[in-house]
Structures are given as C-alpha cells and as structure tokens.
Design an enzyme around this catalytic site. Structure first.
Site, PDB file in Angstrom:
ATOM      1  CE  LYS A  94      -4.564   0.789   0.669  1.00 46.64           C
ATOM      2  NZ  LYS A  94      -5.752   0.044   0.286  1.00 46.64           N
ATOM      3  CB  VAL A 198     -17.939   0.863  -1.129  1.00 44.18           C
ATOM      4  CG1 VAL A 198     -18.386  -0.568  -0.858  1.00 44.18           C
ATOM      5  CG2 VAL A 198     -16.571   0.869  -1.778  1.00 44.18           C
TER       6      VAL A 198
END
Ligand code: NAD
Length: 364
Positions: A94, A198
């Site tokens: 990440k 989302v």
C-alpha cells in the site's frame, strides 16, 4: 497512561520503523521525497511470497508522519491477507501520500510518485484508494506500467467500488445465512455507515432485495440524495447503539473499538471499511463473546482487488463477478470454521491466509 501505552511510546522512540506497533515483519518500507513537487509518500511492502505487492495509494492530510507510517503499515499488512484469503497470486502493499488530495494533488506530483513506484521494478503495483481517482492512475500510467485501476478506455477494469459493494453484499448474505439460517435480507434492518462510492452501491443492492435501510454520513447532501433514490431512512443518533440487525461500516476503519464495542446492538457486522477492528486480536474475541457475527473486512471487501487483478491476468467482467460472488462461500466456510474451532472469525480468516502463504513459501 497504561503500561501498554507507555511501552508503545518507548518502542516508537527507540525504533521508529521496526519498533512501530503496526510493523509486522514488513519486507520493505520506502520513503519518497521530492522537493519540487512537494511529494512526501511512503510505500509499504508487507509480503511478496504469493506475488507482487498490490494495493492502492491513499492521499490523506495526516496529523503527523507517524500517523502516515502507521496507516501504511496497517493497510499493506491487510492487503497481504486480503489477497491470500481470496486466492489471488498477489502480495500485500500500500502507499500513502501525505497531503490534502483536494488542494495538493497535481499531475506533476502523481507522475513523480509513479517514478518512485517504477523504481521498485514491479515489486509494488499501485491502484486507487481514498483521495485517488481513476484519472490519477492514468497519470501514473504515463511513467510506469506498475499501476492498475486505470480507465477502461486505456485498457483498465474501471471503477472497482461497485464490485467491492457486490462482494460486501455477498459477505453480508453469508453472515445472515449463518446467523439466521436464511440469507434473505428482505425486511432485515441494515445500517450503512458511509454512503460513498462503495456504501451507495451497497445500498442499491439492499434496496433491490427489500431490506430496511438506515444511512449515516457526514455529508448531508449525499444523505438526502441517497435517501430519495433508495427510500432509505437517515439515521440520527448513536450509530453503534442502533437497534438494527446488521451494522455495515463503509466509512473509515477502527469503528469497532473500546468505546463502541459495548454499545453495539446489531447481531451482524459486515461492511467495506478496511481495518474495522481497532485491535484485531482483542476486539474479534469480544465480538465473539457478545454473540455478534463479524464478517472479516479483508475477506468481504476483496471485490476491488479482484477487479484490478483482472487487469494483470487479463480476465473479463464475467469472471470478475463470479470470483466476487464466491466471497459468499468463503465467508460461510470461515464463519463455520471459527465456530467449530471456538476462535474469532477474524482469526479464522487470518489462519486461512497465513496457511496459504506458508504453503507457498515451503514449495519455493
Ligand atoms: P468514499 O470516500 O467514496 O466514501 C466514504 C464515505 O464515508 C463518504 O461519503 C464520507 O463522507 C463518509 N464518512 C467519512 N467519515 C465518516 C464518519 N465519521 N461517519 C459517517 N460517514 C463518514 O470511500 P469508498 O471508496 O466508498 O470506501 C469506503 C471504505 O471502504 C474505505 O474505508 C475504503 O478503504 C474501503 N474499501 C474501499 C474499496 C473500494 O473499492 N472503493 C475497496 C476495499 C475497501
């Protein structure tokens, strides 16, 4: 101050990277600095046993560099387990860029970041996360092939969020099957905290199935919009004490913590946010003791990584959706295995992921 906090502070002072609480045998941590563009970024590569470390880039105005380091370490570790439990040949990584995405993100800064990614020769592959758009990944693509989540007209798999939402919906249904003996969400009450990319797609699935939907967000305009489109009810009050069947954290992480856990009344937790448990060793156990079925975040929010993995493997929409739908089966298996072994669902999912990594390591 408790002994634990004192110890943690001592460790921070003594060993700024390896001593971080979130450091978990990360393979490599790369600090990227460029004076001209103002880029300050950290790339965390947690584990590459299963494949290159893939994970998004988050741009956030962190309170301190310590917070940024802590975040990238926690997030990259989570990616290792997410890909492993999902059966993808990817490692965990990440990146975080320190700064305000609204005012400090420029094409020059993104290209410079891309050059740092490129210097790792594919060991880390980036993608979108909070503060990033598909267009930013297109900019990064100008300087490196080690980027996913680029736009469809440039050969990418497009926006991952609707796929993530589908996976969360599958995980939620599996948890309902486990808890109620029936995966039908019609009439079940669900509180979705965070109705962004989302959360809103998830609300759409829930509305279609006839669930009773409550929504919470800090964005008033978005709340009104989603309320009208999907006939959802805006929840005001203590989100954690809401008397609903299912709590779905789709905003930020660590909402299940020492302050909130005792107030929870929902019997299922299933949401998209990464790192929902503030302390994944302790809080998973407390949820189990309270009889709350927790669908592990890194298991059920894997739709997005399945979507970007398609860009590397060259598979299409049908396969993406099939793999994402399979989150239902995996979730059910993990919930059953946690029950059989009397462990938290988080630990059960972690064990599957760790076993897959250990098996591959032994084979090498
Ligand atoms: P987003 O930024 O589009 O949406 C987040 C929403 O949460 C926003 O509407 C924001 O206003 C709201 N919010 C922020 N703080 C809040 C608070 N304290 N209370 C209530 N609402 C709050 O992000 P997203 O892409 O929808 O992702 C949501 C979560 O899911 C993030 O934690 C992200 O890391 C995780 N996730 C996303 C994907 C993906 O494909 N986008 C994949 C895996 C995990």
């Amino acid at each position: 101050m408790t002994v634990d906090v004192l110890k943690a502070n001592e460790l921070k002072k003594a060993a700024p990277v390896f001593g971080q609480l979130s450091f978990d045998d990360h393979e490599q941590v790369v600090f990227c600095n460029d004076k001209d563009t103002g880029l300050k970024a950290i790339i965390g590569i947690h584990n590459t046993v299963l494949g290159p470390a893939l994970g998004g880039t988050r741009m956030w105005n962190y309170n301190s560099e310590w917070d940024a380091l802590n975040d990238v370490l926690r997030l990259s570790r989570g990616m290792t387990f997410k890909s492993a439990v999902t059966g993808l040949n990817l490692g965990g990584g990440k990146a975080v860029i320190i700064g305000d995405a609204k005012t400090q993100k420029t094409p020059e800064l993104m290209r410079k970041f891309g050059e740092f990614v490129h210097s790792l020769s594919g060991k880390y592959i980036t993608a979108e996360d909070v503060g990033m758009e598909t267009a930013d990944m297109d900019t990064v693509r100008e300087v490196t092939p080690y980027v996913t989540g680029i736009s469809e007209d440039k050969g990418g798999a497009g926006n991952p969020s609707p796929v993530t939402a589908y996976g969360v919906y599958m995980g939620m249904k599996a948890a309902a099957k486990f808890r109620f003996g029936n995966d039908d969400l019609q009439g079940r009450s669900v509180l979705v905290e965070g109705i962004g990319h989302v959360g809103e797609s998830l609300v759409a699935y829930l509305a279609k199935e006839g669930a009773k939907i409550f929504i919470s967000d800090i964005n008033e305009a978005k709340l009104q919009q989603v309320k009208e489109i999907y006939n959802a009810e805006i929840f005001s009050g203590d989100v954690y004490a809401a008397n609903v069947d299912i709590y779905s954290p789709c905003a930020l992480g660590a909402t299940i913590n020492d302050n909130t856990i005792e107030r929870l009344r929902a019997v299922i937790i299933a949401g998209a946010a990464n790192n929902q448990l503030a302390d994944d060793t302790r809080h998973g156990i407390v949820l189990r003791e309270k009889g709350i079925v927790y669908a592990p975040d890194f298991l059920i929010n894997a739709g997005g990584i399945i979507n970007v993995y398609a860009e590397l493997e060259g598979y299409g929409r049908k396969e993406i959706m099939e793999k994402t739908e399979n989150i239902y089966n995996t979730t059910l298996e993990i919930l059953n295995s946690a029950e059989a072994n009397d462990i938290s669902t988080h630990e059960a999912a972690l064990k599957v992921a760790q076993q897959r990594i250990a098996d591959r390591k032994n084979k090498k």
